[in-house]
Enzyme design. Structure first.
Site, PDB file in Angstrom:
ATOM      1  N   THR A  31       0.808  -1.280  -0.077  1.00 27.35           N
ATOM      2  CA  THR A  31      -0.184  -0.219  -0.017  1.00 27.35           C
ATOM      3  C   THR A  31       0.827   1.418   0.078  1.00 27.35           C
ATOM      4  O   THR A  31       0.776   2.140  -0.774  1.00 27.35           O
ATOM      5  CB  THR A  31      -0.805  -0.031   1.145  1.00 27.35           C
ATOM      6  OG1 THR A  31      -1.552  -1.399   1.298  1.00 27.35           O
ATOM      7  CG2 THR A  31      -2.184   1.049   1.104  1.00 27.35           C
ATOM      8  N   GLY A  82       1.003   1.163   6.302  1.00 30.46           N
ATOM      9  CA  GLY A  82      -0.130   0.511   6.016  1.00 30.46           C
ATOM     10  C   GLY A  82      -0.408  -0.349   7.228  1.00 30.46           C
ATOM     11  O   GLY A  82       0.304  -0.203   8.411  1.00 30.46           O
ATOM     12  N   ALA A  83      -1.126  -1.553   7.105  1.00 30.70           N
ATOM     13  CA  ALA A  83      -1.197  -2.490   8.225  1.00 30.70           C
ATOM     14  C   ALA A  83      -1.845  -3.910   7.916  1.00 30.70           C
ATOM     15  O   ALA A  83      -2.432  -3.833   6.831  1.00 30.70           O
ATOM     16  CB  ALA A  83      -2.337  -1.866   9.240  1.00 30.70           C
ATOM     17  N   LYS A  94       0.761  -5.342  12.513  1.00 31.46           N
ATOM     18  CA  LYS A  94       1.628  -4.869  11.460  1.00 31.46           C
ATOM     19  C   LYS A  94       2.879  -5.878  11.383  1.00 31.46           C
ATOM     20  O   LYS A  94       3.236  -6.542  12.329  1.00 31.46           O
ATOM     21  CB  LYS A  94       2.056  -3.336  11.748  1.00 31.46           C
ATOM     22  CG  LYS A  94       1.016  -2.340  11.444  1.00 31.46           C
ATOM     23  CD  LYS A  94       1.425  -0.901  11.520  1.00 31.46           C
ATOM     24  CE  LYS A  94       2.734  -0.692  10.567  1.00 31.46           C
ATOM     25  NZ  LYS A  94       2.716  -0.809   9.406  1.00 31.46           N
ATOM     26  N   GLY A  95       3.591  -5.671  10.430  1.00 33.03           N
ATOM     27  CA  GLY A  95       5.041  -6.245  10.391  1.00 33.03           C
ATOM     28  C   GLY A  95       4.974  -7.637   9.504  1.00 33.03           C
ATOM     29  O   GLY A  95       5.888  -8.226   9.495  1.00 33.03           O
ATOM     30  N   GLY A  96       3.895  -7.584   8.767  1.00 29.60           N
ATOM     31  CA  GLY A  96       3.729  -8.751   7.587  1.00 29.60           C
ATOM     32  C   GLY A  96       5.196  -8.597   6.666  1.00 29.60           C
ATOM     33  O   GLY A  96       5.645  -9.551   6.191  1.00 29.60           O
ATOM     34  N   GLY A  97       5.545  -7.228   6.492  1.00 23.80           N
ATOM     35  CA  GLY A  97       6.720  -7.113   5.629  1.00 23.80           C
ATOM     36  C   GLY A  97       7.971  -7.111   6.295  1.00 23.80           C
ATOM     37  O   GLY A  97       9.103  -6.873   5.761  1.00 23.80           O
ATOM     38  N   GLU A 103       9.517   0.797  11.800  1.00 20.98           N
ATOM     39  CA  GLU A 103       7.867   1.702  11.649  1.00 20.98           C
ATOM     40  C   GLU A 103       7.268   2.006  13.113  1.00 20.98           C
ATOM     41  O   GLU A 103       6.824   2.856  13.135  1.00 20.98           O
ATOM     42  CB  GLU A 103       6.938   0.472  11.169  1.00 20.98           C
ATOM     43  CG  GLU A 103       7.183  -0.138   9.906  1.00 20.98           C
ATOM     44  CD  GLU A 103       6.372  -1.265   9.165  1.00 20.98           C
ATOM     45  OE1 GLU A 103       6.149  -1.264   8.128  1.00 20.98           O
ATOM     46  OE2 GLU A 103       5.766  -1.873  10.019  1.00 20.98           O
ATOM     47  N   LYS A 121      -8.784  -5.330   5.766  1.00 18.36           N
ATOM     48  CA  LYS A 121      -7.999  -5.237   6.747  1.00 18.36           C
ATOM     49  C   LYS A 121      -8.681  -4.911   8.101  1.00 18.36           C
ATOM     50  O   LYS A 121      -8.214  -5.289   9.073  1.00 18.36           O
ATOM     51  CB  LYS A 121      -6.645  -4.406   6.610  1.00 18.36           C
ATOM     52  CG  LYS A 121      -5.810  -4.288   5.205  1.00 18.36           C
ATOM     53  CD  LYS A 121      -4.890  -5.674   5.540  1.00 18.36           C
ATOM     54  CE  LYS A 121      -4.139  -5.623   4.162  1.00 18.36           C
ATOM     55  NZ  LYS A 121      -2.850  -4.679   4.001  1.00 18.36           N
TER      56      LYS A 121
HETATM   57  C1  5RP Z   1       5.198  -4.146   6.915  1.00 17.27           C
HETATM   58  C2  5RP Z   1       3.989  -3.625   7.463  1.00 17.27           C
HETATM   59  C3  5RP Z   1       2.875  -3.293   6.426  1.00 17.27           C
HETATM   60  O1  5RP Z   1       2.198  -2.125   6.725  1.00 17.27           O
HETATM   61  C4  5RP Z   1       1.828  -4.400   6.261  1.00 17.27           C
HETATM   62  O2  5RP Z   1       2.407  -5.665   6.244  1.00 17.27           O
HETATM   63  C5  5RP Z   1       0.786  -4.208   5.340  1.00 17.27           C
HETATM   64  O3  5RP Z   1       1.331  -4.528   4.119  1.00 17.27           O
HETATM   65  P1  5RP Z   1       0.453  -4.142   2.755  1.00 17.27           P
HETATM   66  O4  5RP Z   1       0.373  -2.668   2.352  1.00 17.27           O
HETATM   67  O5  5RP Z   1       1.444  -4.915   1.349  1.00 17.27           O
HETATM   68  O6  5RP Z   1      -0.731  -4.999   2.964  1.00 17.27           O
HETATM   69  O7  5RP Z   1       3.702  -3.615   8.438  1.00 17.27           O
HETATM   70  O8  5RP Z   1       6.183  -4.539   8.007  1.00 17.27           O
END
Ligand code: 5RP
Length: 219
Positions: A31, A82-83, A94-97, A103, A121
């Site tokens: 995002t 994002g989240a 958060k933290g998928g990435g 952050e 979400k």
């Molecule tokens: C990365 C995050 C992102 O904000 C979260 O993973 C959302 O990602 P996306 O916008 O790809 O859905 O916390 O550490």
């Protein structure tokens, strides 16, 4: 496809919070990648920009936006990120990435946090998405045992090293009824650097991209 359109809607809505000369924090994820693309024509208008990850730093550089270290700026005016999950109370997971620690630092140093998500979400209770926990490598097994005691099933994010040189445990099976309290408990576990719970410092504004437009949730 729809999710991407709704992410774009949320990212576009965030542009209205960007004022001339603003000190801006930029988050991480798909995002935010859209946001970065939208920021390109506004580059001259931005003040100092701080990035929350090596990934976003590279993407910002690609569109001609230079970033500075957080240490060389005072508090930031605005942080946009994002989240993976958000509640109507603007508590976030958060933290998928994997960029959760930086952050959280940039969010803490920002006067306003605008979170941009697509409507998928929004959840009643955080925890359906596995909760990322950044851990000092030697503490991985110890922290994993504490996560089991807390009712979760931790899984090591194999082959992933954070920008800070640490590892991530993705904790499944949690139903986080009291995110503020649980974030505090996680912070107390030795070896935990950060959890992906952003409840103590949640978003000030949640921009939710939906098929009908953007819904704004704020205090
Ligand atoms: C990365 C995050 C992102 O904000 C979260 O993973 C959302 O990602 P996306 O916008 O790809 O859905 O916390 O550490």
């Amino acid at each position: 496809m729809t999710e991407d359109t709704n992410k774009r809607r949320a990212a576009t809505a965030a542009l209205s919070y960007i004022k001339d000369g603003i000190a801006l924090g930029v988050g991480t994820g798909s995002t935010v990648d859209i946001l970065i693309e939208l920021l390109q024509p506004l580059a001259a208008k931005l003040g100092q920009v701080v990035s929350s990850s090596e990934r976003s730093t590279r993407r910002l550089a690609d569109v001609g936006i230079r970033t500075v270290d957080l240490g060389s700026v005072g508090d930031l005016d605005l942080y946009i990120d994002g989240a993976d999950e958000a509640t109507k109370h603007r508590h976030l997971l958060k933290g998928g990435g994997g960029a959760l620690t930086r952050e959280k630092i940039v969010a803490a140093a920002s006067r306003r946090f605008v979170c941009i998500v697509d409507e998928t979400k929004l959840v009643p209770t955080l925890g359906r998405f596995p909760l990322p926990v950044e851990v000092i490598p030697m503490a991985q097994a110890y922290v994993a045992r504490q996560m089991v005691k807390a009712g979760g099933q931790p899984i090591w994010r194999e082959g992933f090293v954070t920008d800070n040189g640490n590892v991530i445990l993705d904790v499944r099976g949690l139903t986080i009824l009291n995110p503020v309290e649980f974030e505090g408990e996680l912070n107390q576990i030795t070896g935990v650097v950060t959890s992906g719970l952003f409840a103590r410092r949640g978003a000030d504004v949640l921009l939710l991209g939906t098929a009908d437009g953007v819904q704004t949730l704020k205090r």
